[in-house]
Design a protein around this motif. Structure first.
Motif, PDB file in Angstrom:
ATOM      1  N   VAL A 108     -57.392 -56.549  30.521  1.00 38.68           N
ATOM      2  CA  VAL A 108     -56.538 -57.585  29.918  1.00 38.68           C
ATOM      3  C   VAL A 108     -55.485 -58.049  30.922  1.00 38.68           C
ATOM      4  O   VAL A 108     -55.192 -59.253  31.032  1.00 38.68           O
ATOM      5  CB  VAL A 108     -55.872 -57.043  28.641  1.00 38.68           C
ATOM      6  CG1 VAL A 108     -54.818 -58.019  28.122  1.00 38.68           C
ATOM      7  CG2 VAL A 108     -56.917 -56.773  27.568  1.00 38.68           C
ATOM      8  N   LEU A 109     -54.922 -57.111  31.670  1.00 40.06           N
ATOM      9  CA  LEU A 109     -53.939 -57.466  32.694  1.00 40.06           C
ATOM     10  C   LEU A 109     -54.551 -58.398  33.735  1.00 40.06           C
ATOM     11  O   LEU A 109     -53.910 -59.363  34.173  1.00 40.06           O
ATOM     12  CB  LEU A 109     -53.400 -56.203  33.360  1.00 40.06           C
ATOM     13  CG  LEU A 109     -52.416 -56.409  34.525  1.00 40.06           C
ATOM     14  CD1 LEU A 109     -51.168 -57.141  34.053  1.00 40.06           C
ATOM     15  CD2 LEU A 109     -52.048 -55.064  35.153  1.00 40.06           C
ATOM     16  N   GLY A 110     -55.793 -58.123  34.109  1.00 41.14           N
ATOM     17  CA  GLY A 110     -56.469 -58.991  35.066  1.00 41.14           C
ATOM     18  C   GLY A 110     -56.629 -60.404  34.539  1.00 41.14           C
ATOM     19  O   GLY A 110     -56.418 -61.385  35.276  1.00 41.14           O
ATOM     20  N   ALA A 111     -56.990 -60.539  33.252  1.00 42.12           N
ATOM     21  CA  ALA A 111     -57.117 -61.871  32.648  1.00 42.12           C
ATOM     22  C   ALA A 111     -55.763 -62.582  32.621  1.00 42.12           C
ATOM     23  O   ALA A 111     -55.679 -63.801  32.858  1.00 42.12           O
ATOM     24  CB  ALA A 111     -57.693 -61.748  31.240  1.00 42.12           C
ATOM     25  N   TRP A 112     -54.703 -61.831  32.322  1.00 46.41           N
ATOM     26  CA  TRP A 112     -53.362 -62.419  32.273  1.00 46.41           C
ATOM     27  C   TRP A 112     -52.904 -62.862  33.662  1.00 46.41           C
ATOM     28  O   TRP A 112     -52.371 -63.961  33.837  1.00 46.41           O
ATOM     29  CB  TRP A 112     -52.390 -61.408  31.680  1.00 46.41           C
ATOM     30  CG  TRP A 112     -50.981 -61.916  31.560  1.00 46.41           C
ATOM     31  CD1 TRP A 112     -50.537 -62.946  30.787  1.00 46.41           C
ATOM     32  CD2 TRP A 112     -49.843 -61.415  32.264  1.00 46.41           C
ATOM     33  NE1 TRP A 112     -49.184 -63.116  30.943  1.00 46.41           N
ATOM     34  CE2 TRP A 112     -48.725 -62.196  31.841  1.00 46.41           C
ATOM     35  CE3 TRP A 112     -49.644 -60.385  33.177  1.00 46.41           C
ATOM     36  CZ2 TRP A 112     -47.447 -61.972  32.331  1.00 46.41           C
ATOM     37  CZ3 TRP A 112     -48.359 -60.155  33.655  1.00 46.41           C
ATOM     38  CH2 TRP A 112     -47.280 -60.952  33.241  1.00 46.41           C
TER      39      TRP A 112
END
Length: 308
Positions: free
Chosen positions: A16-20
């Motif tokens: 999720v952090l990567g997508a953000w």
């Protein structure tokens, strides 16, 4: 099931952090591509080499586990080829779209697999997942290229490019090198081992960030029927087949769980690149990858909980 979810939560939070991060202007496209190349060609090979070199291969069912995963892949490939005419008639799946279905139902995201196995089962999990890498990746690369040549490009299969792609795949040559060091008993200096360990430690975080950065959330809002079919085949049927074969071969304990976990992974982000390069249906591939990665948050704990 709660301990499994608790162990997997950090893995998916990094995704999720990567997508953000991808949505922010912090890193441009060139930066992501550079990180992807460094992870693919340096960090993950270093981790695989060190894991295989230090593993006690005599204590794990290398052949039985590897064969169960290979058999599961071949069984899924046969099912897909038999279903191809039906998919074309009922869901309008043409040649390029079928190649994306094929990649989506057979390939696996080794970045997520290694991070998940390490979080759940520690060093033993990493060793067993490295065995999965050595068993699955050569076969999956051959099958993906052959199917794309046949159904996306409508060309006869050419052996030369396939062999070249396999020889240059960093996951393959790093697995081979690690096994050679292990079997031959080549002593590694402490400095070399520490160097490899530090590089390998970078692999899990960067690999998961890249998985998140590659998601196309917009494409997953209204997934097509063929995407759901592919997702069900990959996240549910594939681990069931691989697990059944593994149990029939006497694989049990953590080895059985890692074999099932490896088969239960969403498809590889590299499938999108290959689809784009070889004439596959790249938008459908992106949709399949995103839906599978999101659904894996639910299906992986469920599948592992059923194993016990």
């Amino acid at each position: 099931m709660f301990p499994i979810i608790a162990s997997l939560a950090p893995v998916f939070l990094i995704i999720v952090l990567g997508a953000w991060l991808r949505a922010l202007p912090l890193i441009d496209e060139a930066g992501w591509r550079g990180l992807e190349r460094a992870t693919y060609y340096v960090f993950f090979p270093a981790m695989i080499i060190m894991t295989m070199a230090k593993a006690d291969l005599r204590s794990v069912p290398v052949l039985a586990m590897g064969f169960s995963l290979i058999a599961g892949i071949l069984a899924m490939a046969a099912i897909l080829l038999m279903l191809r005419p039906l998919l074309a008639r009922t869901l309008g799946t043409d040649g390029p779209a079928f190649t994306s279905v094929f990649q989506g139902a057979t390939r696996w995201n080794s970045f997520v697999a290694i991070a998940t196995a390490g979080a759940l089962y520690g060093q033993l999990g990493l060793t067993l997942t490295a065995i999965s890498v050595a068993a699955m990746i050569p076969l999956l690369n051959v099958l993906a290229v052959v199917v794309l040549q046949r159904y996306a490009q409508d060309k006869p299969v050419v052996i030369g490019p396939t062999v070249k792609a396999l020889a240059s795949n960093p996951f393959i040559w790093s697995s081979v090198l690690g096994i050679i060091i292990n079997v031959v008993g080549i002593p590694l200096p402490v400095i070399a081992m520490r160097f490899g360990d530090i590089l390998g430690a970078a692999a899990l975080g960067t690999g998961l960030l890249l998985v998140g950065a590659g998601l196309d959330v917009g494409a997953s809002l209204k997934p097509r029927a063929i995407t759901w079919v592919t997702t069900g085949l990959k996240l549910l049927l594939m681990p069931a087949m691989a697990g059944g074969i593994a149990m029939a071969l006497g694989v049990d304990g953590v080895a059985l769980k890692v074999a099932i976990l490896s088969a239960a992974m969403p498809s590889a982000s590299g499938a999108y690149i290959l689809a784009r390069q070889m004439g596959g249906d790249a938008p459908l591939m992106a949709e399949i990858l995103t839906v599978q990665t999101l659904m894996a948050v639910v299906t992986i704990p469920l599948v592992l909980a059923l194993v016990g």
